[in-house]
Enzyme design. Structure first.
Site, PDB file in Angstrom:
ATOM      1  N   GLY A  54      39.790 134.979 -16.227  1.00 26.45           N
ATOM      2  CA  GLY A  54      40.431 134.008 -17.105  1.00 26.45           C
ATOM      3  C   GLY A  54      41.036 134.569 -18.384  1.00 26.45           C
ATOM      4  O   GLY A  54      42.030 134.050 -18.880  1.00 26.45           O
ATOM      5  N   ASP A 105      38.286 133.270 -22.261  1.00 27.77           N
ATOM      6  CA  ASP A 105      39.307 132.223 -22.242  1.00 27.77           C
ATOM      7  C   ASP A 105      38.789 130.914 -22.828  1.00 27.77           C
ATOM      8  O   ASP A 105      39.398 130.298 -23.685  1.00 27.77           O
ATOM      9  CB  ASP A 105      39.854 132.008 -20.807  1.00 27.77           C
ATOM     10  CG  ASP A 105      38.753 131.785 -19.762  1.00 27.77           C
ATOM     11  OD1 ASP A 105      37.556 131.779 -20.110  1.00 27.77           O
ATOM     12  OD2 ASP A 105      39.104 131.621 -18.579  1.00 27.77           O
ATOM     13  N   ASP A 142      32.431 126.560 -22.431  1.00 24.22           N
ATOM     14  CA  ASP A 142      32.165 125.196 -22.000  1.00 24.22           C
ATOM     15  C   ASP A 142      30.680 124.906 -22.232  1.00 24.22           C
ATOM     16  O   ASP A 142      30.279 124.511 -23.333  1.00 24.22           O
ATOM     17  CB  ASP A 142      32.586 125.108 -20.528  1.00 24.22           C
ATOM     18  CG  ASP A 142      32.499 123.705 -19.955  1.00 24.22           C
ATOM     19  OD1 ASP A 142      32.420 122.763 -20.734  1.00 24.22           O
ATOM     20  OD2 ASP A 142      32.514 123.559 -18.715  1.00 24.22           O
ATOM     21  N   LYS A 182      35.202 124.081 -25.792  1.00 24.33           N
ATOM     22  CA  LYS A 182      34.930 122.687 -25.412  1.00 24.33           C
ATOM     23  C   LYS A 182      33.535 122.365 -25.941  1.00 24.33           C
ATOM     24  O   LYS A 182      32.562 122.317 -25.188  1.00 24.33           O
ATOM     25  CB  LYS A 182      34.968 122.547 -23.879  1.00 24.33           C
ATOM     26  CG  LYS A 182      36.349 122.694 -23.282  1.00 24.33           C
ATOM     27  CD  LYS A 182      36.525 121.912 -21.981  1.00 24.33           C
ATOM     28  CE  LYS A 182      36.035 122.642 -20.764  1.00 24.33           C
ATOM     29  NZ  LYS A 182      36.443 122.028 -19.486  1.00 24.33           N
ATOM     30  N   PHE A 205      39.598 119.126 -17.880  1.00 20.14           N
ATOM     31  CA  PHE A 205      39.616 120.442 -17.251  1.00 20.14           C
ATOM     32  C   PHE A 205      41.004 121.030 -17.461  1.00 20.14           C
ATOM     33  O   PHE A 205      42.012 120.390 -17.179  1.00 20.14           O
ATOM     34  CB  PHE A 205      39.286 120.327 -15.754  1.00 20.14           C
ATOM     35  CG  PHE A 205      38.956 121.655 -15.169  1.00 20.14           C
ATOM     36  CD1 PHE A 205      37.695 122.211 -15.332  1.00 20.14           C
ATOM     37  CD2 PHE A 205      39.914 122.375 -14.466  1.00 20.14           C
ATOM     38  CE1 PHE A 205      37.391 123.463 -14.810  1.00 20.14           C
ATOM     39  CE2 PHE A 205      39.609 123.627 -13.932  1.00 20.14           C
ATOM     40  CZ  PHE A 205      38.348 124.166 -14.109  1.00 20.14           C
ATOM     41  N   LEU A 206      41.045 122.248 -17.986  1.00 19.97           N
ATOM     42  CA  LEU A 206      42.313 122.841 -18.417  1.00 19.97           C
ATOM     43  C   LEU A 206      42.741 123.980 -17.507  1.00 19.97           C
ATOM     44  O   LEU A 206      41.899 124.722 -16.996  1.00 19.97           O
ATOM     45  CB  LEU A 206      42.173 123.366 -19.847  1.00 19.97           C
ATOM     46  CG  LEU A 206      41.542 122.411 -20.858  1.00 19.97           C
ATOM     47  CD1 LEU A 206      41.464 123.050 -22.222  1.00 19.97           C
ATOM     48  CD2 LEU A 206      42.331 121.110 -20.925  1.00 19.97           C
ATOM     49  N   ASP A 220      42.162 128.855 -14.636  1.00 21.43           N
ATOM     50  CA  ASP A 220      42.479 128.472 -13.258  1.00 21.43           C
ATOM     51  C   ASP A 220      41.719 127.249 -12.793  1.00 21.43           C
ATOM     52  O   ASP A 220      40.739 126.821 -13.399  1.00 21.43           O
ATOM     53  CB  ASP A 220      42.106 129.616 -12.307  1.00 21.43           C
ATOM     54  CG  ASP A 220      40.598 129.688 -12.081  1.00 21.43           C
ATOM     55  OD1 ASP A 220      39.840 129.685 -13.071  1.00 21.43           O
ATOM     56  OD2 ASP A 220      40.156 129.717 -10.912  1.00 21.43           O
ATOM     57  N   ARG A 270      46.926 130.132 -13.048  1.00 19.26           N
ATOM     58  CA  ARG A 270      46.678 131.102 -14.120  1.00 19.26           C
ATOM     59  C   ARG A 270      47.971 131.567 -14.785  1.00 19.26           C
ATOM     60  O   ARG A 270      47.981 131.952 -15.945  1.00 19.26           O
ATOM     61  CB  ARG A 270      45.945 132.334 -13.578  1.00 19.26           C
ATOM     62  CG  ARG A 270      44.506 132.079 -13.146  1.00 19.26           C
ATOM     63  CD  ARG A 270      43.782 133.408 -13.029  1.00 19.26           C
ATOM     64  NE  ARG A 270      42.548 133.335 -12.255  1.00 19.26           N
ATOM     65  CZ  ARG A 270      41.354 132.981 -12.764  1.00 19.26           C
ATOM     66  NH1 ARG A 270      41.233 132.652 -14.015  1.00 19.26           N
ATOM     67  NH2 ARG A 270      40.290 132.970 -11.993  1.00 19.26           N
TER      68      ARG A 270
END
Ligand code: IMP
Ligand code: MG
Length: 175
Positions: free
Chosen positions: A41, A97, A100, A128, A149-150, A156, A162
């Site tokens: 990521g 990246d 979470d 997040k 969800f990004l 990805d 990506r």
């Protein structure tokens, strides 16, 4: 699967990465730094951030698996590629990246300190923070995003998206 809307444009990302680069360059100005990117990521963020630094840096990557195909963390972290540089006595900046639940970075922080790094700081493009399960200090963070969800700019969903230049909300992520 459909992409919903752009939440961070290419220009916004570039501006913020430039600011992070300046902040990090100032902090490490008298010390050699090792940047360790978390694959896959972080590969695009790492490439841009590294070029925004006015420092001499060594660069390496690590790869962990925690998500598989699903959008919710399995909570099980496994290392699938270790760093190759010797980190003993070095100042390390982990480049991620997105943070979470915090499971991945909590695992990596512990892992690097056990390897004998002199210091370890964390730079995450996106935080997040509402979903955090484990307390982790993010020393440099690009953006705080509340929910969703990004994808894009390295992020990805099942290895798709990506290569998008901006960051988007995904409407129907897999659960
Ligand atoms: P954590 O261990 O729950 O903090 O999850 C961190 C990892 O989950 C990140 O490195 C990403 O690979 C993945 N992840 C978490 N949220 C997202 C997202 O919104 N889009 C894509 N990947 C995500
Ligand atoms: Mg990741």
């Amino acid at each position: 699967m459909s992409i919903k809307k752009c939440i961070l444009s290419q220009e916004e990302i570039a501006r913020r990465v430039g600011q992070l680069g300046q902040e990090i360059s100032l902090f490490y100005r008298h010390r050699p730094l090792v940047l360790v990117g978390v694959l896959n990521g972080a590969f695009i963020f790492m490439a841009d951030l590294a070029r925004a630094l006015t420092l001499e840096v060594e660069i390496d990557f690590i790869r962990v698996a925690s998500y598989g195909q699903a959008a919710t963390s399995s909570g099980v972290i496994s290392l699938s590629k270790d760093v190759e540089l010797d980190l003993v006595g070095k100042d390390v900046l982990l480049v991620e990246d997105i943070i979470d639940t915090g499971q991945t970075l909590a695992f990596l922080k512990d892992f690097f300190l056990k390897k004998g790094a002199a210091s370890l700081r964390i730079c995450a493009l996106i935080d997040k923070e509402e979903r955090r399960q484990i307390e982790v200090t993010v020393d440099y963070r690009g953006f705080v995003v509340k929910e969703g969800f990004l994808v894009g700019y390295g992020l990805d969903c099942a290895e798709q998206y990506r290569n998008l230049a901006a960051i988007y909300h995904l409407e129907n992520p897999p659960v």
